[in-house]
Design an enzyme around this catalytic site. Structure first.
Site, PDB file in Angstrom:
ATOM      1  N   CYS A 122      28.469  -3.476  28.302  1.00 17.05           N
ATOM      2  CA  CYS A 122      28.561  -4.503  27.258  1.00 17.05           C
ATOM      3  C   CYS A 122      28.043  -5.814  27.851  1.00 17.05           C
ATOM      4  O   CYS A 122      28.598  -6.348  28.807  1.00 17.05           O
ATOM      5  CB  CYS A 122      30.016  -4.624  26.818  1.00 17.05           C
ATOM      6  SG  CYS A 122      30.270  -5.865  25.560  1.00 17.05           S
ATOM      7  N   CYS A 132      37.406  -5.568  23.351  1.00 20.23           N
ATOM      8  CA  CYS A 132      36.617  -6.252  22.345  1.00 20.23           C
ATOM      9  C   CYS A 132      37.232  -7.575  21.912  1.00 20.23           C
ATOM     10  O   CYS A 132      38.420  -7.630  21.595  1.00 20.23           O
ATOM     11  CB  CYS A 132      36.568  -5.359  21.116  1.00 20.23           C
ATOM     12  SG  CYS A 132      34.938  -4.882  20.749  1.00 20.23           S
ATOM     13  N   CYS A 160      38.525 -13.725  17.474  1.00 20.24           N
ATOM     14  CA  CYS A 160      37.806 -13.462  18.726  1.00 20.24           C
ATOM     15  C   CYS A 160      38.091 -14.543  19.760  1.00 20.24           C
ATOM     16  O   CYS A 160      37.933 -15.734  19.481  1.00 20.24           O
ATOM     17  CB  CYS A 160      36.306 -13.395  18.424  1.00 20.24           C
ATOM     18  SG  CYS A 160      35.300 -13.329  19.906  1.00 20.24           S
ATOM     19  N   CYS A 166      30.134 -19.168  22.460  1.00 21.98           N
ATOM     20  CA  CYS A 166      29.608 -18.753  21.158  1.00 21.98           C
ATOM     21  C   CYS A 166      29.868 -19.860  20.148  1.00 21.98           C
ATOM     22  O   CYS A 166      30.898 -20.521  20.203  1.00 21.98           O
ATOM     23  CB  CYS A 166      30.286 -17.462  20.696  1.00 21.98           C
ATOM     24  SG  CYS A 166      29.517 -16.778  19.218  1.00 21.98           S
ATOM     25  N   CYS A 215      34.529 -16.855  15.185  1.00 18.06           N
ATOM     26  CA  CYS A 215      35.231 -15.821  14.418  1.00 18.06           C
ATOM     27  C   CYS A 215      36.711 -15.927  14.795  1.00 18.06           C
ATOM     28  O   CYS A 215      37.050 -16.016  15.976  1.00 18.06           O
ATOM     29  CB  CYS A 215      34.684 -14.433  14.742  1.00 18.06           C
ATOM     30  SG  CYS A 215      32.928 -14.304  14.354  1.00 18.06           S
ATOM     31  N   GLU A 261      30.628 -12.900  31.310  1.00 12.73           N
ATOM     32  CA  GLU A 261      31.306 -11.648  31.631  1.00 12.73           C
ATOM     33  C   GLU A 261      30.493 -10.446  31.154  1.00 12.73           C
ATOM     34  O   GLU A 261      29.848 -10.497  30.107  1.00 12.73           O
ATOM     35  CB  GLU A 261      32.695 -11.637  30.984  1.00 12.73           C
ATOM     36  CG  GLU A 261      33.598 -12.655  31.646  1.00 12.73           C
ATOM     37  CD  GLU A 261      35.005 -12.686  31.064  1.00 12.73           C
ATOM     38  OE1 GLU A 261      35.935 -12.961  31.822  1.00 12.73           O
ATOM     39  OE2 GLU A 261      35.160 -12.453  29.872  1.00 12.73           O
TER      40      GLU A 261
HETATM   41  S1  SF4 Z   1      32.932 -12.045  17.433  1.00 15.08           S
HETATM   42 FE1  SF4 Z   1      33.202 -13.672  18.975  1.00 15.08          FE
HETATM   43  S2  SF4 Z   1      31.388 -13.551  20.326  1.00 15.08           S
HETATM   44 FE2  SF4 Z   1      30.946 -12.396  18.439  1.00 15.08          FE
HETATM   45  S3  SF4 Z   1      29.952 -13.876  17.071  1.00 15.08           S
HETATM   46 FE3  SF4 Z   1      32.126 -13.964  16.546  1.00 15.08          FE
HETATM   47  S4  SF4 Z   1      32.961 -15.606  17.856  1.00 15.08           S
HETATM   48 FE4  SF4 Z   1      30.937 -15.055  18.687  1.00 15.08          FE
END
Ligand code: SF4
Length: 365
Positions: A111, A346, A125, A118, A122, A98
């Site tokens: 962006c 975000c 996220c 990933c 996190c 995306e």
């Molecule tokens: S915020 Fe999301 S995309 Fe960014 S490093 Fe952490 S898990 Fe990965």
């Protein structure tokens, strides 16, 4: 046409020259051919070698047997009521990524994603809940910008530059795809092509300490750190990479970052999670933690996603937090949530892909 044409996007100008040379399409004296091609691709946004009319018809025909300039497919395009656009892009191997465009009065920010999925998980996220599939190639990173320019009619013949800034803040940890992101950033910054100076490019990292300094020395773009916590216990939980690179090392890397040494600000991203990291004590600790670093702190109201474990802090609490940081001399704007209705805000990016072993990443695929 050969079985496998090379995509010219993603090659440096010198690599284009060397490649044309090795295919006996030009002579040593014709370096300017690579320059011409470069100009067509990155200045005009041309996607057909046949239309590169500063090159003779005959040579164009020969070049097109070996090379192509291709854009990935758009699987879906969503437009938020606030003007934010999100493109779901299908890569050649079927993976999806995306890319988001956020128009503002004084600038337009694209962006860009650096990985499919990933590894870092996190906790706040949504992208982190999608397992890592692979790194993006330089071509796939750059193509997000080229494709967005096509979509926004943002090539030089349009009246006004729409995409003025790039943030590597989409899907993935850009410093885990260091070489390809670096190549893409340097090509974006090239003065004869896309002309986005590194001052207009922001690399956002969750804190891969060794690569932060490498990036500073080799690219020195703006830097944003996904901080989100002021002590190791909490950060280990919500940004697990902290277990490998604790706050002490991360802060030291920020202090040593070349732009920071030249009094240019580093941005610290801080997502506001109700009852988790938003207390007055946290705000005070934050100020202490970054003391001496030229910085701006972006306070990000948490954007909920399906089954997310957190709630967003109350506006009152965000204001109190912001006041403390502000009174300590740091700009601490509360970031306006953009594109929330199309899940483009975000931490909300996610496409449906399946995890392949992490070893693929290490092999640089
Ligand atoms: S915020 Fe999301 S995309 Fe960014 S490093 Fe952490 S898990 Fe990965």
């Amino acid at each position: 046409m050969t079985d496998k044409q090379t995509d010219l996007v993603g090659l440096t100008q010198d690599e284009i020259f060397q490649s044309l040379l090795s295919n006996n399409l030009i002579t040593e004296k014709e370096k300017f051919r690579a320059k011409q091609i470069w100009h067509w691709i990155y200045h005009h946004g041309e996607t057909s070698v046949h239309k590169m009319t500063t090159i003779s018809n005959e040579l164009r025909k020969e070049i097109s047997k070996f090379y192509k300039v291709e854009r990935p497919l758009i699987k879906e395009h969503q437009l938020s009521k606030d003007g934010t656009r999100k493109w779901l892009i299908k890569l050649e191997d079927g993976n999806l990524i995306e890319t988001v465009f956020i128009p503002e009065e004084s600038r337009g920010t694209l962006c860009v994603s650096s990985q499919v999925g990933c590894t870092l998980n996190c906790k706040f996220c949504f992208t982190g809940t999608q397992k890592l599939v692979r790194n993006l190639s330089t071509q796939e990173i750059l193509s997000q910008l080229l494709l967005a320019r096509d979509q926004l009619s943002d090539w030089p013949n349009s009246n006004q530059r729409k995409i003025s800034n790039i943030v590597f803040m989409g899907m993935g940890e850009p410093l885990y795809n260091y070489d390809n992101v670096k190549r893409a950033a340097l090509i974006m910054g090239d003065k004869e092509g896309l002309k986005l100076s590194t001052k207009r490019i922001t690399l956002s990292t969750s804190g891969i300490v060794p690569q932060i300094l490498d990036w500073g020395n080799e690219v020195d773009s703006r830097l944003a750190i996904s901080l989100h916590a002021t002590n190791d216990n909490l950060r280990n939980d919500i940004v697990p990479i902290n277990k490998k690179y604790p706050l002490k090392d991360l802060i030291k890397a920020c202090q040593d970052y070349p732009r920071a040494k030249n009094s240019k600000r580093i941005t610290f991203e801080y997502v506001m999670l109700k009852g988790v990291n938003d207390s007055i004590a946290d705000a005070k600790k934050l100020v202490k933690l970054i003391a001496g670093i030229p910085a701006k702190i972006n306070l990000i109201p948490f954007n909920p996603w399906p089954e997310s474990p957190y709630e967003c802090s109350n506006p009152d609490q965000i204001k109190k937090f912001s006041d403390i940081v502000n009174n300590a001399g740091y700009a601490s704007p509360v970031r306006k949530t953009r594109g929330q209705d199309i899940m483009a805000a975000c931490g909300q990016l996610k496409s449906s892909s399946v995890k392949v072993r992490k070893s693929i990443l290490r092999k640089g695929l």
